[in-house]
Design a protein around this motif. Structure first.
Motif, PDB file in Angstrom:
ATOM      1  N   VAL A 194       0.874  -1.194   0.099  1.00 33.26           N
ATOM      2  CA  VAL A 194       0.025   0.003  -0.225  1.00 33.26           C
ATOM      3  C   VAL A 194       0.548   1.315   0.023  1.00 33.26           C
ATOM      4  O   VAL A 194       0.505   2.124  -0.396  1.00 33.26           O
ATOM      5  CB  VAL A 194      -1.017  -0.035   1.057  1.00 33.26           C
ATOM      6  N   ASN A 195       2.184   1.104   0.497  1.00 27.59           N
ATOM      7  CA  ASN A 195       2.868   2.172   0.476  1.00 27.59           C
ATOM      8  C   ASN A 195       4.310   2.174  -0.737  1.00 27.59           C
ATOM      9  O   ASN A 195       4.913   3.029  -0.585  1.00 27.59           O
ATOM     10  CB  ASN A 195       3.486   2.305   2.039  1.00 27.59           C
ATOM     11  N   TRP A 196       4.281   1.184  -1.330  1.00 22.68           N
ATOM     12  CA  TRP A 196       5.232   0.933  -2.265  1.00 22.68           C
ATOM     13  C   TRP A 196       5.441   1.777  -3.325  1.00 22.68           C
ATOM     14  O   TRP A 196       4.319   2.306  -3.953  1.00 22.68           O
ATOM     15  CB  TRP A 196       4.917  -0.405  -2.880  1.00 22.68           C
ATOM     16  N   GLY A 197       6.602   2.180  -3.714  1.00 25.38           N
ATOM     17  CA  GLY A 197       6.971   2.976  -5.000  1.00 25.38           C
ATOM     18  C   GLY A 197       7.858   2.238  -5.606  1.00 25.38           C
ATOM     19  O   GLY A 197       7.971   1.213  -5.509  1.00 25.38           O
TER      20      GLY A 197
ATOM     21  N   ALA B  18      -8.713   4.029  -0.237  1.00 22.96           N
ATOM     22  CA  ALA B  18      -9.470   2.878  -1.040  1.00 22.96           C
ATOM     23  C   ALA B  18      -8.948   1.220  -0.737  1.00 22.96           C
ATOM     24  O   ALA B  18      -9.817   0.646  -0.258  1.00 22.96           O
ATOM     25  CB  ALA B  18      -9.693   3.028  -2.241  1.00 22.96           C
ATOM     26  N   LEU B  19      -7.647   1.281  -0.785  1.00 21.06           N
ATOM     27  CA  LEU B  19      -6.989   0.043  -0.469  1.00 21.06           C
ATOM     28  C   LEU B  19      -7.243  -0.574   1.170  1.00 21.06           C
ATOM     29  O   LEU B  19      -7.282  -1.633   1.096  1.00 21.06           O
ATOM     30  CB  LEU B  19      -5.543   0.161  -0.926  1.00 21.06           C
ATOM     31  N   LEU B  20      -7.085   0.500   2.024  1.00 23.17           N
ATOM     32  CA  LEU B  20      -7.206   0.157   3.237  1.00 23.17           C
ATOM     33  C   LEU B  20      -8.958   0.141   3.741  1.00 23.17           C
ATOM     34  O   LEU B  20      -9.187  -0.147   5.081  1.00 23.17           O
ATOM     35  CB  LEU B  20      -6.607   1.025   4.043  1.00 23.17           C
ATOM     36  N   GLY B  21      -9.851   0.446   2.647  1.00 22.71           N
ATOM     37  CA  GLY B  21     -11.144   0.350   3.175  1.00 22.71           C
ATOM     38  C   GLY B  21     -11.705   1.290   3.756  1.00 22.71           C
ATOM     39  O   GLY B  21     -12.882   1.148   4.310  1.00 22.71           O
ATOM     40  N   ASP B  22     -11.230   2.458   3.867  1.00 25.77           N
ATOM     41  CA  ASP B  22     -11.640   3.570   4.370  1.00 25.77           C
ATOM     42  C   ASP B  22     -12.791   4.347   3.623  1.00 25.77           C
ATOM     43  O   ASP B  22     -13.506   4.959   3.815  1.00 25.77           O
ATOM     44  CB  ASP B  22     -10.641   4.712   4.591  1.00 25.77           C
ATOM     45  N   ILE B  23     -12.523   4.249   2.224  1.00 25.24           N
ATOM     46  CA  ILE B  23     -13.266   4.777   1.189  1.00 25.24           C
ATOM     47  C   ILE B  23     -13.956   3.616  -0.014  1.00 25.24           C
ATOM     48  O   ILE B  23     -12.885   2.642   0.021  1.00 25.24           O
ATOM     49  CB  ILE B  23     -13.064   5.918   0.596  1.00 25.24           C
ATOM     50  N   THR B  24     -14.777   3.554  -0.415  1.00 23.26           N
ATOM     51  CA  THR B  24     -15.230   2.679  -1.445  1.00 23.26           C
ATOM     52  C   THR B  24     -14.651   2.945  -2.864  1.00 23.26           C
ATOM     53  O   THR B  24     -14.346   4.124  -3.148  1.00 23.26           O
ATOM     54  CB  THR B  24     -16.886   2.583  -1.669  1.00 23.26           C
TER      55      THR B  24
END
Length: 419
Positions: free
Chosen positions: A239-242, A390-396
């Protein structure tokens, strides 16, 4: 006579002093140790050919480059020459900060040897060359042959459904994952490719300037990528990868798939045997099409430079056939000179995947809407924050698509209003 000689000597010393005091500032923003060393090598040749001129190279880490460079500009620390990503060009060109390179290109001996695409993209803003691209970045999919075999995947996936299934099988192996997700800086390309491929169209806007991001097809594509992460088919910390993290994730054998440009070959080829990985066209969507992004970067001159002719000489050294091919062999971009096609380096096995993708009529290269001044902020700030939510499920996925569509609709309609 003695006085004349003394005066001549003083004049010579003053001229030498003036030359010694000539310093050009060059900013690079897509950085890595290998790229910086290559840049220093080419710049060293320029300095040797222009005695008394020194080039100060300022290297900004890519993950923080947009904000750091904006801070530099606000503080009046503007370079003579800078590495200009395609996504930043509109912002700085439309604000009158970049010098037109047209007068220099008109006289440059190598202009006729540039590819048509290089000149076309360099003139993206007002049909004026505010940047001369040094290379193109076309996305294709790397795959780890050993991991696929171990997971029981008989052949590389050609469709998104096959890609999801292969990722699932690889992720069932202890400590392994299907996809090297780029959830941090630079992640927009992945979202766009999966979104457009699921939608079957890479059009960003309708005729009235409204964004297509919140359309049903695009939402399905964004959902596809989010589900890959939520289902555990990508590493949790991705989720944090560059760039550096996803490339390391691939060559370390953590992930089986990586979508990247040829620049990823630099690190991968040093750490993996050529027979252990392959490069294929991006997986195709329900309509049988895929939309790999094609980006570019180049060199720009700032209008505030007090040494424009020297700044152009520096750009000319970087962009000439010798410097350009040396640079791209280390950066992985596809060169802008037609003569590069004769170089054995680009005829090697490792580049076949990209050339095959370019020849595939159902693989449509996608250029980002870099004509928008607001695009740099969108890509390097808004997208990172909201996609991670979105990846963490905080927004759809619908919320994600809606926020992107709202932002880009305003930007596009503003652009259209000025035409």
């Amino acid at each position: 006579m003695k006085r004349l000689l003394t005066a001549a000597l003083i004049t010579t010393l003053m001229a030498s002093s003036a030359l010694a005091d000539t310093t050009l500032k060059l900013v690079e923003v897509i950085t890595s140790p290998e790229r910086t060393e290559t840049l220093k090598s080419i710049v060293g040749k320029f300095e040797a050919e222009n005695p008394g001129t020194k080039v100060e190279i300022i290297s900004l880490p890519w993950g923080e480059a947009f904000q750091k460079f904006a801070t530099m500009v606000s503080a009046g620390e503007v370079p003579d020459v800078m590495e200009m990503p395609d996504t930043w060009l509109s912002l700085y060109a439309n604000n009158g900060m970049l010098e037109s390179l047209e007068p220099y290109l008109a006289k440059w001996q190598h202009t006729s040897g540039l590819t048509a695409r290089a000149l076309e993209l360099g003139r993206d803003i007002d049909d004026t060359a505010y940047m001369l691209p040094y290379g193109f970045y076309l996305r294709a999919m790397f795959y780890n042959k050993k991991l696929l075999e171990e997971a029981g995947v008989s052949e590389p996936p050609k469709t998104l459904d096959e890609f999801a299934e292969a990722s699932k099988k690889v992720s069932a192996l202890p400590g392994k994952y299907g996809y090297c997700l780029r959830g941090g800086p630079g992640g927009l390309n992945g979202w766009v490719m999966f979104g457009a491929s699921m939608a079957g169209d890479n059009k960003f806007f309708n005729e009235d300037g409204t964004s297509t991001f919140n359309s049903e097809g695009w939402v399905k594509g964004l959902t596809f990528l989010i589900d890959l992460y939520k289902n555990g088919y990508a590493p949790k910390d991705s989720v944090n990868w560059g760039f550096n993290e996803i490339v390391a994730g691939f060559y370390s054998g953590t992930c089986a798939f990586l979508d990247q440009d040829p620049d990823a070959l630099i690190a991968i080829a040093e750490r993996m045997k050529a027979e252990d990985y392959g490069i294929m066209t991006m997986p195709k969507g329900p309509d049988g099409k895929t939309f790999p992004t094609i980006g570019f970067a180049g060199w720009s001159m700032f209008a505030s430079s007090a040494n424009k002719d020297l700044a152009w000489k520096l750009i000319g050294t970087l962009e000439g056939p010798e410097g350009n091919i040396e640079w791209n062999k280390r950066t992985g971009a596809l060169p802008v000179h037609t003569s590069a096609e004769k170089d054995p380096f680009y005829a090697s096995e490792q580049f076949k995947g990209w050339f095959a993708e370019l020849e595939d009529k159902d693989a449509v290269p996608t250029v980002m809407p870099t004509h928008l001044e607001e695009f740099a902020f969108f890509k390097d700030s808004l997208v990172i924050k909201t996609s991670q939510e979105a990846l963490l499920g905080d927004i759809t996925p619908e919320d994600l698509a809606g926020q992107w569509a709202d932002y880009l609709t305003k930007a596009q309609q503003k652009f259209l209003a000025k035409k």
